[in-house]
Design a protein around this motif. Structure first.
Motif, PDB file in Angstrom:
ATOM      1  N   LYS A 107       5.431 -12.811   7.436  1.00 49.52           N
ATOM      2  CA  LYS A 107       4.833 -12.514   6.230  1.00 49.52           C
ATOM      3  C   LYS A 107       3.754 -13.844   5.562  1.00 49.52           C
ATOM      4  O   LYS A 107       2.602 -13.586   5.009  1.00 49.52           O
ATOM      5  N   GLU A 111      -0.017 -13.746   4.985  1.00 48.20           N
ATOM      6  CA  GLU A 111      -0.436 -14.118   3.680  1.00 48.20           C
ATOM      7  C   GLU A 111      -1.572 -15.204   3.740  1.00 48.20           C
ATOM      8  O   GLU A 111      -2.660 -15.232   3.172  1.00 48.20           O
ATOM      9  N   ILE A 123       1.156  -9.264   0.588  1.00 48.47           N
ATOM     10  CA  ILE A 123       1.951  -8.328   1.396  1.00 48.47           C
ATOM     11  C   ILE A 123       3.416  -8.246   0.795  1.00 48.47           C
ATOM     12  O   ILE A 123       4.011  -9.130   0.744  1.00 48.47           O
TER      13      ILE A 123
END
Length: 124
Positions: A107, A111, A123
């Motif tokens: 993640k 990002e 996200i």
């Protein structure tokens, strides 16, 4: 004559009976001996029964010990099974934690890539 013989025979029988019949003292001695013998037999039987009772008590104690050991073994088995399950769950939890860490890392990377591309959308 036969009457005299009869009377003589009767007298002889009485004399014979006096010498063959046990005296009151002899009768008492026999009674004491019989009573002593019966008492000894009763004591022997009581001892035998006591021995059997002790054997039964020992068997019962052994059976109780076996039951305790069996229960102890069952408890140990159940505890081991519970420990094995806990270990398996811990391993799964660690795996899930590793997957979550990888997902969090992915993640962050996504990002970061979006920030570099000009998209500022997060996200979730």
């Amino acid at each position: 004559m036969s009457q005299e013989k009869h009377i003589a025979q009767k007298g002889m029988d009485k004399v014979k009976h006096m010498f063959t019949e046990p005296t009151p003292t002899e009768k008492a001695e026999r009674a004491v001996n019989n009573a002593t013998q019966l008492a000894q037999e009763a004591a022997d039987r009581a001892m035998a029964l006591t021995g059997r009772a002790l054997e039964a008590q020992a068997v019962a104690a052994e059976a109780t010990q076996l039951n305790v050991e069996q229960a102890s073994n069952q408890i140990k088995t159940m505890a081991q099974e519970a420990a094995d399950r806990a270990t398996a769950l811990t391993e799964r939890a660690l795996e899930a934690q590793a997957v979550a860490a990888e997902a969090a890392e992915a993640k962050k990377m996504a990002e970061g890539a979006m920030h570099r591309n000009g998209n500022v959308v997060g996200i979730h």
